[in-house]
Enzyme design. Structure first.
Site, PDB file in Angstrom:
ATOM      1  N   ILE A 179       0.843  -1.199   0.000  1.00 24.56           N
ATOM      2  CA  ILE A 179       0.000   0.000   0.000  1.00 24.56           C
ATOM      3  C   ILE A 179       0.879   1.250   0.000  1.00 24.56           C
ATOM      4  O   ILE A 179       0.413   2.331  -0.335  1.00 24.56           O
ATOM      5  CB  ILE A 179      -0.968   0.049   1.209  1.00 24.56           C
ATOM      6  CG1 ILE A 179      -0.203   0.090   2.541  1.00 24.56           C
ATOM      7  CG2 ILE A 179      -1.964  -1.086   1.164  1.00 24.56           C
ATOM      8  CD1 ILE A 179      -1.071   0.528   3.720  1.00 24.56           C
ATOM      9  N   ASP A 180       2.162   1.109   0.382  1.00 23.97           N
ATOM     10  CA  ASP A 180       3.033   2.280   0.539  1.00 23.97           C
ATOM     11  C   ASP A 180       3.423   2.919  -0.798  1.00 23.97           C
ATOM     12  O   ASP A 180       3.837   4.067  -0.836  1.00 23.97           O
ATOM     13  CB  ASP A 180       4.327   1.900   1.281  1.00 23.97           C
ATOM     14  CG  ASP A 180       4.049   1.275   2.645  1.00 23.97           C
ATOM     15  OD1 ASP A 180       2.968   1.511   3.188  1.00 23.97           O
ATOM     16  OD2 ASP A 180       4.926   0.547   3.148  1.00 23.97           O
ATOM     17  N   GLU A 202       3.244   8.080   9.093  1.00 25.04           N
ATOM     18  CA  GLU A 202       3.843   7.448  10.292  1.00 25.04           C
ATOM     19  C   GLU A 202       5.359   7.632  10.371  1.00 25.04           C
ATOM     20  O   GLU A 202       5.933   7.619  11.452  1.00 25.04           O
ATOM     21  CB  GLU A 202       3.490   5.956  10.326  1.00 25.04           C
ATOM     22  CG  GLU A 202       4.023   5.176   9.115  1.00 25.04           C
ATOM     23  CD  GLU A 202       3.656   3.703   9.114  1.00 25.04           C
ATOM     24  OE1 GLU A 202       2.992   3.237  10.058  1.00 25.04           O
ATOM     25  OE2 GLU A 202       4.035   3.010   8.142  1.00 25.04           O
ATOM     26  N   MET A 218      -0.385   5.361   7.166  1.00 30.07           N
ATOM     27  CA  MET A 218       0.783   4.485   7.003  1.00 30.07           C
ATOM     28  C   MET A 218       1.678   4.996   5.867  1.00 30.07           C
ATOM     29  O   MET A 218       1.451   6.073   5.326  1.00 30.07           O
ATOM     30  CB  MET A 218       0.326   3.063   6.726  1.00 30.07           C
ATOM     31  CG  MET A 218      -0.152   2.327   7.960  1.00 30.07           C
ATOM     32  SD  MET A 218      -0.551   0.609   7.538  1.00 30.07           S
ATOM     33  CE  MET A 218      -0.626  -0.126   9.164  1.00 30.07           C
ATOM     34  N   GLY A 219       2.645   4.177   5.481  1.00 31.24           N
ATOM     35  CA  GLY A 219       3.522   4.539   4.365  1.00 31.24           C
ATOM     36  C   GLY A 219       4.983   4.248   4.638  1.00 31.24           C
ATOM     37  O   GLY A 219       5.836   4.447   3.780  1.00 31.24           O
ATOM     38  N   ARG A 230     -12.274  22.017  16.320  1.00 32.32           N
ATOM     39  CA  ARG A 230     -11.017  21.402  16.762  1.00 32.32           C
ATOM     40  C   ARG A 230     -10.038  21.227  15.602  1.00 32.32           C
ATOM     41  O   ARG A 230     -10.466  21.147  14.438  1.00 32.32           O
ATOM     42  CB  ARG A 230     -11.292  19.996  17.317  1.00 32.32           C
ATOM     43  CG  ARG A 230     -11.944  19.992  18.665  1.00 32.32           C
ATOM     44  CD  ARG A 230     -12.326  18.575  19.030  1.00 32.32           C
ATOM     45  NE  ARG A 230     -12.824  18.507  20.393  1.00 32.32           N
ATOM     46  CZ  ARG A 230     -13.597  17.534  20.853  1.00 32.32           C
ATOM     47  NH1 ARG A 230     -13.984  16.552  20.057  1.00 32.32           N
ATOM     48  NH2 ARG A 230     -13.976  17.532  22.106  1.00 32.32           N
TER      49      ARG A 230
HETATM   50  O1  F6P Z   1       4.371  -1.895   4.267  1.00 26.28           O
HETATM   51  C1  F6P Z   1       3.013  -1.823   4.500  1.00 26.28           C
HETATM   52  C2  F6P Z   1       2.720  -1.391   5.907  1.00 26.28           C
HETATM   53  O2  F6P Z   1       1.325  -1.324   6.055  1.00 26.28           O
HETATM   54  C3  F6P Z   1       3.413  -0.084   6.329  1.00 26.28           C
HETATM   55  O3  F6P Z   1       2.734   1.041   5.829  1.00 26.28           O
HETATM   56  C4  F6P Z   1       3.396  -0.228   7.833  1.00 26.28           C
HETATM   57  O4  F6P Z   1       4.433   0.506   8.443  1.00 26.28           O
HETATM   58  C5  F6P Z   1       3.601  -1.704   8.034  1.00 26.28           C
HETATM   59  O5  F6P Z   1       3.212  -2.347   6.834  1.00 26.28           O
HETATM   60  C6  F6P Z   1       2.823  -2.288   9.192  1.00 26.28           C
HETATM   61  O6  F6P Z   1       3.210  -3.613   9.332  1.00 26.28           O
HETATM   62  P1  F6P Z   1       2.464  -4.687  10.266  1.00 26.28           P
HETATM   63  O7  F6P Z   1       1.225  -5.120   9.549  1.00 26.28           O
HETATM   64  O8  F6P Z   1       3.452  -5.777  10.394  1.00 26.28           O
HETATM   65  O9  F6P Z   1       2.133  -3.989  11.558  1.00 26.28           O
END
Ligand code: F6P
Length: 340
Positions: free
Chosen positions: A125-126, A220, A168-169, A161
């Site tokens: 997804i990144d 993140e 994520m990413g 607010r």
């Molecule tokens: O690489 C995809 C991802 O969703 C990132 O965006 C995120 O940091 C990581 O995987 C989260 O991993 P997990 O599912 O192991 O917590």
């Protein structure tokens, strides 16, 4: 001989569409059989196999998750190339289609170098793989994040607010940039661009002064200019990479303390990876799956399927793993004109 298929690493909307595309193309065009490995490389080293014919793929193109299951298991911690070759031999499997991200493809490259026949399909997804224009799952994650932000904005408006949405990413800001732009965010904070808390508060205050409830989108992996590393307090994953998340909760009280504007943080987390894929991702994933089968039939070992413009092509694992696809300055600067 059969083709073995596995999905490995974090899951991603569209995995099932890849599986369906690959199996259907193999069945209709090449009369080719498939088997599935359960839970990524774990299933390969353990010989955990499931049938993967037409009955298993009925209606899965629109389903989230993966019917094969996944894990972040590293095959080199479970026997490596020798064990993989042994399991393939025992089960009449000639070649593998490995669907995964950076960690999965790095393992696939090492196995290919040791003589295992593998074709890779990029998944994350990144959207951080430089050798493909887009990865499937990204569009769905952006859509989910945008919808969530639209909701955060109405509750932010009601209360006057500031709302902070963390997406994520990992080390790149693509999800933040696209969902933030789509939702009309007043600030977008990405890993590629360190920013001061003063600048963030200026954008927040300026939105508030215009009578808007400020929306701040933070990836993140974002770092304030005072931080050396990403915020990580959850240890390491199976590939030794820091688990990220929580920067939104750090920034929100800082904004509130400096501006006096009541601020709330929401971390979208794994909601971004769940549920049905968008039609864009279903089409891309189906095309990737079909092309993976073609590549196996053509013996293109050690290559990853990729999207170039609107065409599906393939690149070597080496090129695929070369560099992270980060957000270029011009894309961030273009979006930043709209901040505040
Ligand atoms: O690489 C995809 C991802 O969703 C990132 O965006 C995120 O940091 C990581 O995987 C989260 O991993 P997990 O599912 O192991 O917590």
């Amino acid at each position: 001989m059969a083709i073995g298929m596995l999905t490995s690493g974090g899951d991603c909307p569209g995995l099932n569409a890849v599986i369906r595309g690959a199996v259907l193309k193999g069945y209709k065009v090449y009369d080719q059989e498939f088997v599935g490995f359960r839970n990524g490389w774990k299933g390969v080293v353990e010989g955990d196999i499931m049938p993967l014919g037409r009955p298993q793929i009925i209606g899965i193109g629109k389903q989230g998750g993966t019917i094969l299951g996944t894990s972040r298991t590293n095959p080199f911690e479970g026997g490596g190339a020798e064990r993989v070759a042994e399991v393939m031999e025992q089960n009449g499997i000639d070649a593998l289609i490995a669907i995964g991200g950076e960690g999965t493809l790095a393992a696939a490259k090492r196995l290919t170098d040791a003589g295992i026949k593998i074709v890779g399909v990029p998944k994350t997804i990144d959207n951080d793989l430089s050798a493909t224009d887009y990865t499937f799952g990204f569009d769905t994650a952006v859509q989910i994040a945008t919808e969530a932000m639209d909701r955060l904005r109405t509750t932010g408006d009601s209360h006057g607010r500031c709302m902070v949405a963390e997406v994520m990413g990992r080390h790149v800001g693509w999800i933040a940039l696209h969902s933030g732009m789509a939702a009309g965010a007043h600030a977008i904070l990405i890993p590629e661009r360190k920013t001061s808390i003063e600048q963030i508060c200026e954008w927040v205050q300026s939105a508030m002064d215009r009578g808007r409830a400020p929306l701040v989108v933070v990836a993140e992996g974002f770092k304030l200019d005072s931080m050396d590393d990403e915020h990580s307090e959850r240890g390491l994953d199976a590939f030794g990479r820091p688990r990220l998340g929580g920067i939104g909760e750090i920034i929100a009280p800082m904004i509130e303390a400096r501006t006096g504007i009541e601020t709330r943080a929401t971390t979208l987390g794994h909601i971004q990876r769940g549920g049905t894929p968008t039609s864009y991702d279903r089409v891309l994933a189906t095309r990737y799956g079909m092309a993976a089968t073609d590549s196996v039939m053509d013996g293109h070992w050690g290559r990853m399927i990729s999207l170039s413009g609107t065409s599906i092509t393939h690149v070597s694992f080496e090129d695929a793993l070369g560099t992270l696809k980060t957000v270029p300055d011009f894309r961030y600067d273009e979006a930043a004109v709209l901040f505040g």
